[in-house]
Design a protein around this motif. Structure first.
Motif, short mmCIF file in Angstrom:
data_model
loop_
_atom_site.label_atom_id
_atom_site.label_comp_id
_atom_site.label_asym_id
_atom_site.label_seq_id
_atom_site.Cartn_x
_atom_site.Cartn_y
_atom_site.Cartn_z
N GLU A 210 31.26 -7.77 9.05
CA GLU A 210 32.39 -7.58 8.12
C GLU A 210 32.91 -8.92 7.60
OE1 GLU A 210 34.58 -3.41 9.17
OE2 GLU A 210 35.12 -5.11 10.41
N ASN A 211 32.78 -9.96 8.41
CA ASN A 211 33.25 -11.28 7.99
C ASN A 211 32.15 -12.11 7.33
OD1 ASN A 211 36.22 -11.89 9.02
ND2 ASN A 211 35.23 -10.54 10.51
N GLU A 212 31.02 -11.43 7.02
CA GLU A 212 29.91 -12.03 6.27
C GLU A 212 29.36 -13.29 6.92
OE1 GLU A 212 31.41 -12.55 2.30
OE2 GLU A 212 31.34 -10.40 1.87
N ILE A 213 29.39 -13.29 8.26
CA ILE A 213 28.84 -14.42 9.00
C ILE A 213 27.33 -14.31 9.09
CG2 ILE A 213 28.78 -15.50 11.31
CD1 ILE A 213 31.82 -14.65 11.45
N ALA A 214 26.84 -13.07 9.15
CA ALA A 214 25.40 -12.83 9.17
C ALA A 214 25.16 -11.41 8.71
CB ALA A 214 24.82 -13.05 10.56
N THR A 215 23.92 -11.10 8.30
CA THR A 215 23.57 -9.74 7.88
C THR A 215 23.29 -8.87 9.10
OG1 THR A 215 21.20 -10.19 7.78
CG2 THR A 215 22.50 -10.68 5.79
N ALA A 216 23.24 -7.57 8.86
CA ALA A 216 22.92 -6.65 9.95
C ALA A 216 21.56 -6.99 10.55
CB ALA A 216 22.94 -5.21 9.45
N GLU A 217 20.59 -7.29 9.69
CA GLU A 217 19.25 -7.63 10.16
C GLU A 217 19.27 -8.89 11.02
OE1 GLU A 217 18.74 -5.54 6.15
OE2 GLU A 217 20.10 -7.01 7.06
N GLU A 218 20.03 -9.89 10.60
CA GLU A 218 20.08 -11.14 11.36
C GLU A 218 20.79 -10.96 12.70
OE1 GLU A 218 20.12 -14.32 7.65
OE2 GLU A 218 21.96 -13.27 8.23
N ALA A 235 20.65 -1.17 14.46
CA ALA A 235 19.53 -0.23 14.55
C ALA A 235 19.85 0.88 15.55
CB ALA A 235 18.25 -0.97 14.96
N LEU A 236 20.58 0.53 16.61
CA LEU A 236 20.96 1.53 17.61
C LEU A 236 21.98 2.52 17.06
CD1 LEU A 236 20.77 2.62 20.47
CD2 LEU A 236 22.46 0.93 21.18
N ILE A 237 22.96 2.02 16.31
CA ILE A 237 23.94 2.93 15.69
C ILE A 237 23.23 3.88 14.73
CG2 ILE A 237 25.93 3.07 14.14
CD1 ILE A 237 26.91 0.42 15.33
N ASP A 238 22.26 3.36 13.97
CA ASP A 238 21.48 4.22 13.07
C ASP A 238 20.72 5.28 13.86
OD1 ASP A 238 22.29 3.00 10.77
OD2 ASP A 238 20.36 2.11 10.27
N LEU A 239 20.21 4.91 15.02
CA LEU A 239 19.42 5.84 15.83
C LEU A 239 20.30 6.96 16.39
CD1 LEU A 239 16.76 6.61 17.31
CD2 LEU A 239 17.48 5.06 19.14
N THR A 240 21.44 6.60 16.95
CA THR A 240 22.30 7.61 17.55
C THR A 240 23.12 8.36 16.50
OG1 THR A 240 24.03 5.94 17.91
CG2 THR A 240 22.50 6.35 19.71
N GLY A 241 23.38 7.73 15.36
CA GLY A 241 24.12 8.38 14.27
C GLY A 241 25.48 7.75 14.07
N LEU A 242 25.77 7.35 12.84
CA LEU A 242 27.08 6.77 12.56
C LEU A 242 28.20 7.78 12.77
CD1 LEU A 242 25.03 4.87 10.81
CD2 LEU A 242 27.14 4.12 9.72
N LEU A 276 24.48 8.36 7.56
CA LEU A 276 24.65 8.57 9.00
C LEU A 276 23.53 7.97 9.83
CD1 LEU A 276 25.91 12.27 8.92
CD2 LEU A 276 27.22 10.14 8.62
N GLY A 277 22.63 7.24 9.19
CA GLY A 277 21.54 6.62 9.95
C GLY A 277 20.22 7.32 9.73
N ARG A 278 19.40 7.33 10.73
CA ARG A 278 18.05 7.90 10.63
C ARG A 278 18.06 9.35 10.18
NH1 ARG A 278 13.61 5.31 13.05
NH2 ARG A 278 14.12 3.32 14.04
N LYS A 279 19.05 10.11 10.64
CA LYS A 279 19.09 11.55 10.35
C LYS A 279 19.27 11.83 8.86
CE LYS A 279 22.73 11.99 13.03
NZ LYS A 279 23.79 12.62 13.83
N GLY A 283 21.49 4.28 6.66
CA GLY A 283 22.61 3.85 7.50
C GLY A 283 22.82 2.39 7.23
N PHE A 284 22.67 1.56 8.24
CA PHE A 284 22.65 0.12 8.01
C PHE A 284 21.27 -0.28 7.45
CE2 PHE A 284 26.09 0.49 11.09
CZ PHE A 284 27.07 -0.26 10.46
N TYR A 285 20.28 0.58 7.69
CA TYR A 285 18.94 0.39 7.15
C TYR A 285 18.55 1.64 6.37
CZ TYR A 285 18.62 -3.38 10.63
OH TYR A 285 18.83 -4.51 11.37
N ALA A 286 17.52 1.50 5.53
CA ALA A 286 16.97 2.64 4.80
C ALA A 286 15.72 3.13 5.52
CB ALA A 286 16.62 2.24 3.36
N TYR A 287 15.53 4.46 5.56
CA TYR A 287 14.41 5.07 6.28
C TYR A 287 13.68 6.03 5.36
CZ TYR A 287 17.09 3.28 10.21
OH TYR A 287 17.79 2.46 11.06
N ASN A 288 12.36 6.07 5.48
CA ASN A 288 11.58 7.03 4.74
C ASN A 288 11.65 8.38 5.43
OD1 ASN A 288 10.70 5.10 2.89
ND2 ASN A 288 9.02 4.47 4.24
#
Length: 288
Positions: A210-218, A235-242, A276-279, A283-288
C-alpha cells in the motif's frame, strides 16, 4: 467413544477446504459423506477431486486402485440429515460467519447421534462461541486443517474450556490416522498458532504494498527467496481467497472493535470488484 469406534466421517461444506478434507479422510480408509446445500457445488467438488487425484496418479504418488477405492468410500449429498444421521465425526468447513455456524451446529446437534463429535475447521472462530448452540458442548472443538488440505501436514486441535479430554484425544488420534501432524492447543485464542504468526507477515506485506515500497511480486519473492517460505503472502491470499481473508478480518474486528483488525482498503476494493483470487481468475495475480 474411542478412536477405533470411529467409522464414518461427515464433512459439511464442499468448497476447496471441505472437499479436500473429505478426500483426505476417504484416502485414509473412512466412509465419508460430503454435504453442501448446493448441488452445483458438489458437482464442482467432485470434478476438482477427480482432476487432483488423476494428477497424483500420473505423478506416481497414488495408484488407480487406491483412488478408485477412496471414491467408493466417498458420497455426496445436499441432504444434511442423510449426511449425519449415522456419522461418528463431523467436520464443518462452511463460510466464516459465526451466526451461520451456530445455526448449522444447532441442526447437527439435532440430527447426529449423541456420541458424534462436532468439529469446526475454523481458525478464527473458537468453538466456545459455537458450542452453546448445541446440547453437547463437551463434544465440540476446533480441528483446523491448512489449505490445500491434501498437501499440508499440520492440523491444529483446540480444546476449549467446554471440550472434554476424550473429545480432544479422539480428534488428535484421528488427525494422526489421517496421516497429519497435529498440535494440541489447551487454551483458545483466535487465529491459533500458525495463522497468528502468518497474520503478522500478511499485515506487513500489505503495508509494504500500500505504501508502494515494493510490488506484490517482489514482496512474495522476498518471502520465498530470502525467508524460504514455500509461497508468498499475496499468492497465499489468492489461493485461500480474498473473500475468506476479508471475512476473517471482519469477524476479528466485530469481536475486538479495534480498527487495526479491519481488512485493509486494498482487500476491500478487490473484494468489491469480485477479484477473489484463483477462484475468480483475478486477485493480486491473474490466472488462466
Amino acid at each position: 467413544m474411542k478412536i477405533d469406534d470411529l467409522r464414518k466421517i461427515s464433512v459439511i461444506g464442499s468448497g476447496a477446504m471441505g472437499s479436500q478434507i473429505a478426500m483426505v479422510c476417504a484416502l485414509s480408509g473412512y466412509q465419508v459423506t460430503l454435504q453442501d446445500i448446493q448441488f452445483e457445488s458438489l458437482e464442482k467438488a467432485k470434478a476438482l477431486l477427480n482432476s487432483q487425484m488423476n494428477k497424483r496418479i500420473v505423478k506416481g504418488k497414488l495408484t488407480e486402485q487406491v483412488v478408485e477405492e477412496a471414491f467408493a468410500r466417498l458420497s455426496f449429498t445436499t441432504d444434511l440429515k442423510e449426511a449425519v444421521s449415522d456419522t461418528d465425526f463431523v467436520i464443518e468447513a462452511i463460510v466464516e460467519k459465526l451466526d451461520i455456524k451456530r445455526q448449522l451446529f444447532a441442526q447437527l446437534d439435532q440430527l447426529a447421534p449423541p456420541h458424534t463429535i462436532l468439529a469446526t475447521n475454523s481458525s478464527t472462530i473458537v468453538s466456545s462461541e459455537i458450542a452453546p448452540a448445541t446440547n453437547r458442548p463437551e463434544k465440540v472443538c476446533n480441528m483446523h486443517f491448512f489449505n490445500p488440505a491434501l498437501v499440508m501436514d499440520l492440523v491444529e486441535v483446540v480444546q476449549g474450556p467446554h471440550t472434554s479430554d476424550e473429545t480432544a484425544e479422539i480428534t488428535m488420534a484421528l488427525s494422526k490416522r489421517l496421516n497429519k501432524t497435529p498440535i494440541l492447543l489447551q487454551k483458545e485464542i483466535s487465529g491459533f498458532v500458525a495463522n497468528r504468526i502468518l497474520g503478522k507477515i500478511m499485515n506487513e506485506a500489505i503495508y509494504l504494498l500500500e505504501n508502494e515500497i515494493a510490488t506484490a511480486e517482489e514482496i512474495d519473492l522476498a518471502c520465498t527467496k530470502a525467508l524460504n517460505h514455500p509461497i508468498g503472502p499475496f499468492a497465499l491470499i489468492d489461493l485461500t481467497g480474498l473473500d475468506v481473508h476479508y471475512n476473517v478480518r471482519m469477524e476479528r474486528y466485530a469481536k475486538s472493535g479495534d480498527e487495526a483488525d479491519k481488512p485493509s482498503s486494498l482487500i476491500v476494493e478487490k473484494v468489491e470488484r469480485g477479484e477473489l483470487g484463483r477462484k475468480t481468475g483475478q486477485g493480486f495475480y491473474a490466472y488462466n
